[in-house]
Design a protein around this motif. Structure first.
Motif, PDB file in Angstrom:
ATOM      1  N   ASN A 235      11.739  75.316  24.278  1.00 54.96           N
ATOM      2  CA  ASN A 235      11.928  74.250  24.879  1.00 54.96           C
ATOM      3  C   ASN A 235      11.604  72.840  24.357  1.00 54.96           C
ATOM      4  O   ASN A 235      12.328  71.774  24.294  1.00 54.96           O
TER       5      ASN A 235
ATOM      6  N   TRP B  47       4.993  69.224  31.220  1.00 57.96           N
ATOM      7  CA  TRP B  47       5.156  70.565  31.727  1.00 57.96           C
ATOM      8  C   TRP B  47       4.948  71.521  30.884  1.00 57.96           C
ATOM      9  O   TRP B  47       4.079  72.196  30.568  1.00 57.96           O
ATOM     10  N   ILE B  48       5.869  71.529  29.677  1.00 61.19           N
ATOM     11  CA  ILE B  48       5.652  72.763  28.693  1.00 61.19           C
ATOM     12  C   ILE B  48       4.534  72.517  28.106  1.00 61.19           C
ATOM     13  O   ILE B  48       4.053  73.528  27.652  1.00 61.19           O
TER      14      ILE B  48
ATOM     15  N   SER C 205      16.750  76.243  27.814  1.00 60.19           N
ATOM     16  CA  SER C 205      15.093  76.515  28.102  1.00 60.19           C
ATOM     17  C   SER C 205      14.858  77.850  28.309  1.00 60.19           C
ATOM     18  O   SER C 205      13.763  78.136  28.556  1.00 60.19           O
TER      19      SER C 205
ATOM     20  N   ILE D  36       4.606  83.121  25.365  1.00 62.61           N
ATOM     21  CA  ILE D  36       4.554  81.524  26.082  1.00 62.61           C
ATOM     22  C   ILE D  36       4.825  80.786  24.580  1.00 62.61           C
ATOM     23  O   ILE D  36       5.250  79.617  24.831  1.00 62.61           O
TER      24      ILE D  36
ATOM     25  N   PHE E 258      10.007  64.102  31.502  1.00 61.63           N
ATOM     26  CA  PHE E 258       9.181  64.802  32.834  1.00 61.63           C
ATOM     27  C   PHE E 258       9.226  66.295  31.932  1.00 61.63           C
ATOM     28  O   PHE E 258       8.119  67.015  32.339  1.00 61.63           O
ATOM     29  N   TRP E 259      10.064  66.766  30.841  1.00 63.43           N
ATOM     30  CA  TRP E 259      10.046  68.145  30.416  1.00 63.43           C
ATOM     31  C   TRP E 259       8.899  68.313  29.472  1.00 63.43           C
ATOM     32  O   TRP E 259       8.037  69.401  29.837  1.00 63.43           O
TER      33      TRP E 259
ATOM     34  N   TRP F 251       8.367  80.549  24.243  1.00 64.07           N
ATOM     35  CA  TRP F 251       9.090  79.747  25.132  1.00 64.07           C
ATOM     36  C   TRP F 251       8.664  78.189  25.060  1.00 64.07           C
ATOM     37  O   TRP F 251       9.744  77.407  25.048  1.00 64.07           O
TER      38      TRP F 251
ATOM     39  N   THR G 281       1.461  73.634  29.932  1.00 65.27           N
ATOM     40  CA  THR G 281       1.414  75.227  30.577  1.00 65.27           C
ATOM     41  C   THR G 281       1.058  75.621  29.060  1.00 65.27           C
ATOM     42  O   THR G 281       0.246  76.745  29.147  1.00 65.27           O
TER      43      THR G 281
END
Lengths: 469, 290
Positions: free
Chosen positions: A201, A171-172, A245, A194, A167-168, A197, A175
């Protein structure tokens, strides 16, 4: 059991063979990039072969071609095995893998053609990203469906880790790509925040979750005993999703100080993740680590576990204020990245592949000794890459601080360490070729055993029916 | 932890927190920043838009991955202060006595007032400098405090101050970098303004910095026959690199854009978040420019 393994065969074959091909591509481009430091004139007339294009191809092929793809393949098998259920819609998972590989191929060609986005780990241009994202969704949805179909409702640790990881990533990935590569991207230094980040992740959280899930599963499978502590595994899980994270933004970043400060605190805290994994694995193995039934996969996974602990420890150490003023912006970070992504994640996945493929095909590897030889090549390669980069990074950091040493001397001095890493790259390439050779050899034999007789039989039937083929 | 929804919620909560912290908040804080007239010394817009050619050059910089070896983030360890005496006042003897007492030189009344402005204390901490400034003021003199950012990067000449978020506002792609194989480029335009130096360096780095490990970017250049007259951009090469007689090496449009970008990299404007005192402008004379 054989039926469960067989249901995964089609997607796993596709994912592992294409993963191995990408791994070879990654090491070829990695070697070219490494050679550039010793021969600055190499391919100087060819734009596509310049260092700044070859290097991102190597990292993207490693991360997305092998890392994510093989990770999802192994995840599918673990989820089907633990859940005692057949893979859901294996052909759609295979289709997802095809989309993924197509997107990556397009993206890599885009990078070589000069469409690099400029953000590390996100270099693939947006026309490739679309296919990668759709391919991931297709694979992940049916891996989740397989998890949903499990026989035993209560989850074991490796399933928590995989569920969170599945699921991770979307999303990343969504984004970062949406905010950086859409028609109205965010502006200024926020882009870099970003991208950092995302990198944190991906490299720590995603690879950490999937790699540890595989390690926890195989400890049970190979050692034939349960994990020492489920609570400690839960602690590892929480520490990854809560602390790792927030990593990724370097202390040197030209942004308001709260961002790197928060990131530094989180990075230092990830040391508890490394410690909890170390304790859990040591207590599970006791003294029996060497007594595994199938030596090669066990060796790879044991090395992956050690690399995880060392990489996360070095990563946390590199964030400590006194240390980072030396190691920041040097080869140190590259060395830690290599240890995490190759030493930990890739080695673990290679070990899992060496275990899984004979299970799903019901055949042995063409050469019994080859996986073991591959292990020694990979081990040597990782050590020859990581040790010089980490040590060279510290030396380089001290040199940059010594203002009496000219910029040129510092750069030339660092290249001395890169001579060793180039040798390491050669070993990695040879090892990866062995993996690909083993997979191809096994597929050829599988084809001969299962398809040729069927084809011949059909041909004979056609002939007896009196129809010209 | 044994139930799927619980694991999902845990991951959802953790990732939301991280997303909120490192994606949404930076965007709210920094994403909408505009070029501001917030320079300390003069009310000029900063950062200025790069010229069009330099903006294209940023795309070349991005496409060829220059960022993998060159950062654009000058680090600063701290701030020191130079105290400059601008006026010794009427009672120059009092100022001279004060400076002698502080062991800052051996002055007499007339000598302290000569050759002003002059630096009387260099690289002092802010506390020490303010005390001295106060004492000089009591003695009737006037001082000026000059802020000097310090750190290895600044001593190397990579820049004059810390790189901050504001420096990237005008660029389409922010490329601060993460590894320094070669020097930092935040202030490259301030260090190597000579276009020919930049061209030759890209064409063959070893020609200007011997044994440089930087790869050559010959694909950004082309060899062509000299026409009626030599091209004004032709590279001034020597020795082995010199093309055959009748030929010249000229930069392609990509090389021109890239070099325009490199020389546009200049971040020494003082900002509120990264102050410094720029060097005093040269004394103006009425002599015509050479």
């Amino acid at each position: 059991m054989a039926e469960i393994d067989g249901s995964c065969r089609v997607p796993l074959f596709l994912m592992f063979v294409s993963g191995a091909i990408w791994l070879v591509i990654a090491s070829i481009f990695g070697l070219i990039a490494s050679l550039k430091f010793h021969m600055p004139d190499l391919f100087a007339n060819c734009a596509a072969m310049t260092y700044g294009r070859v290097h991102p191809v190597a990292t993207n092929a490693l991360i997305y071609g092998f890392g994510v793809q093989a990770g999802l393949g192994v995840a599918l098998w673990v989820i089907a095995r633990v859940g005692m259920t057949r893979a859901a819609q294996p052909w759609l998972i295979a289709l997802g893998a095809k989309l993924w590989n197509f997107g990556l191929l397009v993206g890599v060609i885009g990078i070589l053609a000069g469409d690099n986005t400029g953000f590390e780990n996100l270099e693939i241009p947006r026309y490739g990203v679309v296919f990668l994202f759709l391919g991931y969704l297709l694979m992940a949805i049916f891996i989740l469906a397989t998890l949903h179909n499990r026989g035993e409702r209560l989850l074991v640790p490796s399933q928590w880790f995989l569920l969170a990881a599945l699921f991770w990533f979307p999303w990343i990935y969504f984004t970062a790509n949406y905010l950086l590569l859409s028609h109205t991207p965010v502006r200024g230094i926020t882009q870099a925040v970003i991208a950092w980040w995302y990198s944190g992740n991906l490299n720590l959280v995603w690879f950490g979750l999937v790699g540890l899930a595989v390690i926890f599963h195989f400890i049970r499978q190979l050692m034939n005993r349960p994990l020492y502590s489920r609570h400690l595994a839960a602690f590892t899980f929480w520490s990854i999703i809560l602390f790792a994270s927030w990593c990724g933004v370097p202390a040197t970043a030209p942004v308001p100080a709260w961002i790197p400060s928060l990131s530094t605190v989180a990075t230092v805290l990830t040391v508890v993740t490394a410690l909890s994994v170390m304790v859990n694995i040591r207590k599970t193995c006791g003294t029996g680590c060497a007594q595994t039934e199938n030596p090669a996969p066990g060796k790879f996974i044991a090395f992956g576990t050690m690399a995880f602990v060392v990489a996360w420890f070095l990563n946390a150490l590199g964030a400590v204020p006194g240390v980072r003023s030396v190691t920041g912006l040097t080869w140190y970070g590259v060395g830690v990245w290599e240890l995490n992504v190759f030493g930990f994640f890739t080695m673990t996945m290679i070990g899992a592949i060496y275990y899984i493929v004979p299970q799903v095909t019901g055949m042995q590897w063409p050469s019994v000794g080859s996986p073991k030889r591959h292990y020694w090549f990979a081990l040597l390669g990782v050590l020859l890459i990581v040790a010089p980069l980490v040590i060279g990074g510290v030396v380089q950091g001290l040199n940059w601080r010594n203002v009496k040493m000219s910029d040129l001397d510092v750069a030339k001095n660092a290249v001395k360490f890169l001579r060793v890493t180039t040798i390491g790259e050669v070993f990695i390439l040879l090892g990866n070729l062995m993996l690909l050779g083993n997979l191809i050899g096994l597929s050829v034999r599988y084809y001969k055993l299962h398809f040729v007789p069927v084809y011949k039989g059909a041909l004979a039937e056609v002939k007896t029916a009196g129809v010209k083929p | 932890m044994r139930h799927g929804p619980l694991v999902f919620l845990a991951a959802f909560f953790a990732l939301s927190a991280s997303w909120f912290g490192f994606v949404l908040t930076p965007q709210v804080q920094l994403g909408r920043s505009v070029q501001e007239t917030n320079s300390v010394m003069k009310a000029e817009l900063y950062p200025n838009d790069r010229p069009g050619n330099a903006r294209q050059g940023l795309e070349i910089y991005r496409a060829n991955g220059c960022v993998y070896c060159h950062s654009q983030q000058v680090q600063q360890n701290g701030m020191l202060v130079n105290v400059v005496l601008t006026d010794a006042g009427k009672n120059t003897m009092a100022v001279a006595d004060l400076l002698n007492e502080e062991h800052l030189g051996n002055f007499s009344g007339p000598s302290v007032g000569a050759g002003l402005p002059k630096t009387i204390l260099t690289n002092a901490s802010i506390d020490v400098a303010t005390v001295l400034a106060k004492n000089v003021k009591t003695a009737g003199g006037v001082t000026q405090l000059r802020l000097v950012p310090v750190g290895p990067d600044i001593e190397r000449g990579w820049g004059t101050r810390l790189t901050v978020a504001q420096d990237f506002v005008a660029d389409a792609t922010a490329l601060p970098g993460s590894l320094r194989v070669g020097p930092d480029l935040a202030n490259e335009g301030g260090r190597h303004r000579d276009l020919n130096w930049q061209y030759v360096h890209l064409y063959n780095p070893g020609a200007v910095t011997p044994k440089s490990p930087m790869p050559a970017y010959k694909f950004l250049f082309e060899q062509k026959k000299i026409g009626k007259q030599a091209s004004p951009d032709a590279l001034q090469l020597t020795g082995e690199l010199k093309p055959a007689a009748g030929y010249e090496i000229v930069p392609k449009a990509e090389a021109k854009a890239l070099v325009a970008y490199l020389v546009s990299l200049n971040s020494d404007t003082p900002l509120f978040e990264a102050p410094l005192t720029p060097p005093a402008p040269a004394k103006s004379t009425n002599a015509p420019a050479k």
